[in-house]
Design a protein around this motif. Structure first.
Motif, PDB file in Angstrom:
ATOM      1  N   VAL A  33       0.844  -1.183   0.000  1.00  8.23           N
ATOM      2  CA  VAL A  33       0.000   0.000   0.000  1.00  8.23           C
ATOM      3  C   VAL A  33       0.886   1.242   0.000  1.00  8.23           C
ATOM      4  CG1 VAL A  33      -0.161  -0.010   2.531  1.00  8.23           C
ATOM      5  CG2 VAL A  33      -1.927   1.146   1.191  1.00  8.23           C
ATOM      6  N   GLU A  35       1.436   5.512  -2.010  1.00 12.52           N
ATOM      7  CA  GLU A  35       1.102   6.454  -3.076  1.00 12.52           C
ATOM      8  C   GLU A  35       1.752   6.010  -4.385  1.00 12.52           C
ATOM      9  OE1 GLU A  35       2.588  10.099  -1.478  1.00 12.52           O
ATOM     10  OE2 GLU A  35       1.381   9.915   0.346  1.00 12.52           O
ATOM     11  N   ASP A  61      -3.183   1.758  -4.393  1.00 16.15           N
ATOM     12  CA  ASP A  61      -2.788   3.135  -4.109  1.00 16.15           C
ATOM     13  C   ASP A  61      -3.637   3.729  -2.990  1.00 16.15           C
ATOM     14  OD1 ASP A  61      -0.920   3.088  -6.164  1.00 16.15           O
ATOM     15  OD2 ASP A  61      -2.353   3.836  -7.655  1.00 16.15           O
ATOM     16  N   THR A  62      -3.104   4.774  -2.382  1.00 17.57           N
ATOM     17  CA  THR A  62      -3.813   5.510  -1.340  1.00 17.57           C
ATOM     18  C   THR A  62      -3.867   6.987  -1.713  1.00 17.57           C
ATOM     19  OG1 THR A  62      -1.853   6.122  -0.065  1.00 17.57           O
ATOM     20  CG2 THR A  62      -2.801   3.951   0.364  1.00 17.57           C
ATOM     21  N   ILE A  69      -1.732   6.000   5.544  1.00 20.67           N
ATOM     22  CA  ILE A  69      -0.981   4.830   5.068  1.00 20.67           C
ATOM     23  C   ILE A  69      -0.458   4.022   6.246  1.00 20.67           C
ATOM     24  CG2 ILE A  69       1.081   4.073   3.832  1.00 20.67           C
ATOM     25  CD1 ILE A  69       0.711   6.579   2.039  1.00 20.67           C
ATOM     26  N   SER A  72      -3.496   2.961   8.965  1.00 14.91           N
ATOM     27  CA  SER A  72      -4.317   1.841   8.499  1.00 14.91           C
ATOM     28  C   SER A  72      -3.509   0.544   8.474  1.00 14.91           C
ATOM     29  CB  SER A  72      -4.890   2.124   7.115  1.00 14.91           C
ATOM     30  OG  SER A  72      -3.856   2.233   6.138  1.00 14.91           O
TER      31      SER A  72
END
Length: 331
Positions: A33, A35, A61-62, A69, A72
């Motif tokens: 996980v 960007e 993606d986040t 990030i 979570s």
């Protein structure tokens, strides 16, 4: 196993990708996980092909939120997942310090040891060579040494980086895994089969008799180059800590006792930095065997400039390591 430079072999970028691919394939609880880690493949191309291979639920993606990030990921780790979170630059870790320090690092303690937090946060230290300016060039692994409950690991060589990352993902503790942007293109021959490197064990990359240089990341390769260039005049032993937390003090002290002289080279600020911490632990364990206080090579208390000449002046290079070696008494 030290790197051979930029010859034929596996690049560090490829080795990290291979490690992630192998762990995603081995364990369905692992997911990536961050960007732009999915179709874009990450800002340095590390995760290319993984989204295609494992799909939206395993590589995704986040939004641009380091807090989300890491936070979570910490929550998911508590419930049995093994997230691997990417933070584009170590500089951006400041946005997630609360999630690292007050959540991920403390959960096991706060739940009486019955909870585990098997999460890995990958990020990248900077350097002078990319001229990425003050907000994208810091080496911040030392920032987290004083936060309980964490492991702090450095990718120094191609071989070690792959093996350490796989061990980090399998760890039941939160691991902060620091790569280095100037090492991604380095290549070395590594085994084709899957392997791991234990966390918490240093490596003697080169044996020597006169002085020990303890060095991390790019400084390790500078130290190996210096050791080769002055071989025959001064015999230099080069040691890679690999893991800073927990630190393998035993291996570092054993080398210091053999040579009697130590230089610690780390691309971080010297004031309260990891170089100072490593030097203190060596002096504590090998004090009566040392010919002189441990010398530290690092960054002065200043941001890394954008200007290439100024950046080169701030960030230490091989000439600084050699000067520190030659300044030691009785050499």
């Amino acid at each position: 196993m030290s790197d051979g430079g930029s010859g034929e072999g596996t690049s560090m970028r490829e080795a990290i990708n291979d490690a992630l691919h192998e762990e995603l394939d081995r364990d369905e609880s692992v997911y990536l996980v961050g960007e732009d880690v999915a179709e874009a493949g990450g800002s340095f191309g590390i995760t290319r092909g993984l989204h295609e291979a494992f799909g939206d639920e395993r590589v995704f993606d986040t939004p641009i939120s380091e807090q989300a990030i890491v936070g979570s990921s910490a929550g998911a780790a508590l419930t049995g997942s093994r997230p691997v979170a990417e933070i584009m630059y170590a500089d951006f870790m400041g946005l997630a310090v609360d999630q690292v320090m007050n959540q991920a690092g403390l959960f096991r303690y706060m739940f009486g040891g019955e909870a585990t937090v098997p999460m890995t946060v990958r990020t990248v230290n900077g350097g002078a060579g990319f001229n990425a300016a003050a907000q994208h060039s810091k080496s911040l692994h030392g920032l987290f040494l004083g936060m309980p409950g964490l492991r702090v690991v450095l990718g120094n060589t191609v071989y070690d980086t792959k093996g350490l990352l796989k061990s980090a993902i399998r760890s039941d503790d939160p691991v902060l895994f620091f790569e280095h942007m100037e090492l991604y293109n380095r290549e070395a021959e590594i085994p084709e089969e899957s392997y791991t490197v234990p966390l918490g064990e240093a490596a003697v990359e080169r044996e020597g008799e006169d002085v020990t240089v303890v060095a991390n990341q790019l400084m390790l390769h500078h130290a190996l180059d210096v050791a080769e260039s002055i071989d025959g005049e001064i015999s230099v032993e080069v040691v890679s800590p690999r893991t800073l937390k927990p630190l393998d003090v035993e291996t570092l002290a054993a080398s210091a006792k053999r040579t009697g002289r130590v230089v610690v080279a780390d691309e971080s600020v010297m004031q309260g930095g990891p170089g100072s911490y490593v030097a203190r632990r060596i002096e504590e364990e090998a004090f009566y065997h040392l010919e002189a206080p441990v010398s530290i090579v690092g960054v002065d208390d200043t941001p890394v400039p954008f200007s290439p000449p100024l950046a080169d002046a701030v960030v230490p290079g091989p000439e600084d390591i050699e000067a520190a070696i030659r300044a030691l008494p009785r050499l």
